[in-house]
Design a protein around this motif. Structure first.
Motif, PDB file in Angstrom:
ATOM      1  N   HIS A  83     -10.016  12.391  -7.640  1.00 48.97           N
ATOM      2  CA  HIS A  83      -8.822  12.325  -6.778  1.00 48.97           C
ATOM      3  C   HIS A  83      -7.531  12.358  -7.590  1.00 48.97           C
ATOM      4  N   LYS A 127      -7.865  -1.521   7.496  1.00 51.17           N
ATOM      5  CA  LYS A 127      -6.818  -0.836   6.750  1.00 51.17           C
ATOM      6  C   LYS A 127      -7.305  -0.184   5.462  1.00 51.17           C
ATOM      7  N   ALA A 128      -8.438  -0.687   4.916  1.00 49.79           N
ATOM      8  CA  ALA A 128      -8.854  -0.256   3.576  1.00 49.79           C
ATOM      9  C   ALA A 128      -9.401   1.175   3.563  1.00 49.79           C
ATOM     10  N   GLY A 129      -9.108   1.884   2.465  1.00 48.81           N
ATOM     11  CA  GLY A 129      -9.673   3.213   2.267  1.00 48.81           C
ATOM     12  C   GLY A 129     -11.150   3.128   1.916  1.00 48.81           C
ATOM     13  N   ASP A 130     -11.481   2.278   0.967  1.00 48.04           N
ATOM     14  CA  ASP A 130     -12.874   2.006   0.595  1.00 48.04           C
ATOM     15  C   ASP A 130     -13.118   0.505   0.695  1.00 48.04           C
ATOM     16  N   TYR A 179     -12.501   8.371  -8.058  1.00 51.23           N
ATOM     17  CA  TYR A 179     -11.054   8.225  -8.267  1.00 51.23           C
ATOM     18  C   TYR A 179     -10.552   9.146  -9.389  1.00 51.23           C
ATOM     19  N   GLU A 201       0.826  -1.211   0.000  1.00 44.87           N
ATOM     20  CA  GLU A 201       0.000   0.000   0.000  1.00 44.87           C
ATOM     21  C   GLU A 201       0.857   1.257   0.000  1.00 44.87           C
ATOM     22  N   CYS A 230       0.625   2.998  -3.149  1.00 45.71           N
ATOM     23  CA  CYS A 230      -0.733   3.349  -3.571  1.00 45.71           C
ATOM     24  C   CYS A 230      -1.182   4.664  -2.951  1.00 45.71           C
ATOM     25  N   ASN A 231      -1.973   5.434  -3.715  1.00 43.26           N
ATOM     26  CA  ASN A 231      -2.549   6.664  -3.190  1.00 43.26           C
ATOM     27  C   ASN A 231      -3.814   6.378  -2.395  1.00 43.26           C
ATOM     28  N   HIS A 232      -4.463   5.253  -2.713  1.00 40.18           N
ATOM     29  CA  HIS A 232      -5.727   4.918  -2.056  1.00 40.18           C
ATOM     30  C   HIS A 232      -5.898   3.407  -2.175  1.00 40.18           C
ATOM     31  N   THR A 233      -6.708   2.808  -1.279  1.00 38.67           N
ATOM     32  CA  THR A 233      -6.918   1.354  -1.374  1.00 38.67           C
ATOM     33  C   THR A 233      -8.401   1.013  -1.364  1.00 38.67           C
TER      34      THR A 233
END
Ligand SMILES: CC(C)(COP(=O)(O)OP(=O)(O)OC[C@H]1O[C@@H](n2cnc3c(N)ncnc32)[C@H](O)[C@@H]1O)[C@@H](O)C(=O)NCCC(=O)NCCS
Ligand SMILES: Nc1ncnc2c1ncn2[C@@H]1O[C@H](COP(=O)(O)OP(=O)(O)OP(=O)(O)O)[C@@H](O)[C@H]1O
Length: 199
Positions: A197, A169-172, A194, A122, A125-128
């Motif tokens: 973003h 942990k997940a963003g979405d 996204y 992650e 990554c910018n987002h998860t």
């Protein structure tokens, strides 16, 4: 160049491939760890050479490719062999994925990895986004699709991070315990978010 990266994860049989195909239909490029994991053990690769040295020629099929079912049975029954394989393959997979991510040209790019959080991917990554289903659904879908017993499916799930920890942990979180048509509507909404973003 796409430099905004969405990390898409979920345990075995959660629906990562199904959902990432929906993003691909929307024009988003996907780098899939499971596909890269096959590339790094193709005939002639350093990965396959090391595996053959370690496990012997019995780990090859009659046409010289990796016998994946055999290796799967070995590593999920023996933690130290799994560790050995992870230590060999994970750096090779990571290097190849990062170079593929750099080459992507879509508005953003998706890194699909079952072990995204387990392996600290992650940070790239910018987002998860977690593809989320209950464990019993993972087992039903995995055993229906692959030649995998319920027992082996449970062993594989037990070797991955727990559902609760991944949810934390997940963003979405995308609920994939629903008809795919409903999931697709959510994918479209997430895609729009996204796009904003990543601009
Ligand atoms: C053991 C192998 C040969 C079995 O091959 P097979 O074709 O049956 O399965 P496939 O590669 O499609 O993986 C299916 C799923 O198993 C799970 N899984 C695979 N490897 C691992 C692992 N080391 N630890 C935990 N789960 C794993 C993942 O959920 C994955 O999506 C293969 O999974 C492998 O080479 N694994 C080591 C590399 C790896 O960790 N890959 C996962 C992505 S980084
Ligand atoms: N919403 C859904 N409803 C019914 N079946 C589904 C749904 N989503 C996925 N499936 C089916 O479940 C199985 C697992 O899905 P998929 O291959 O996308 O998971 P995955 O997370 O990529 O799995 P793996 O980690 O094992 O590679 C497939 O046979 C797929 O067609």
């Amino acid at each position: 160049m796409a430099n905004w990266v969405l990390g898409l994860t979920g345990g075995i049989g959660s629906g990562k491939s199904a959902v990432s195909a929906m993003f691909e239909e929307l024009g988003i490029q996907v780098v899939d760890a499971d596909i890269v994991a096959r590339e790094v053990v193709e005939p002639g690769s350093l990965g396959l050479k090391k595996i053959t040295e370690h496990f012997g020629d019995e780990i090859l099929t009659s046409n010289g490719t990796l016998d994946r079912a055999k290796l799967r049975a070995i590593i999920f029954a023996d933690e130290s062999q799994k560790q050995w394989l992870n230590n060999l393959l994970h750096p090779l997979i990571r290097e190849s994925m990062l170079s593929q991510l750099k080459q992507a040209t879509s508005n953003y790019v998706i890194l699909v990895a079952p072990l995204l959080f387990e392996n600290g991917l992650e940070k790239y990554c910018n987002h998860t986004l977690l593809i989320d289903v209950p464990v019993d659904v993972q087992i039903t879908r995995t055993t229906a699709r692959d030649n995998v017993s319920v027992e082996l499916a449970k062993q594989i799930i037990a070797s991955q991070m727990s559902r609760a920890d991944k949810q934390q942990k997940a963003g979405d979180i995308l609920d994939n315990n629903r008809p795919l048509e409903e999931v697709k509507t959510d994918v479209q909404k997430l895609h729009e978010k996204y796009l904003i973003h990543s601009h």
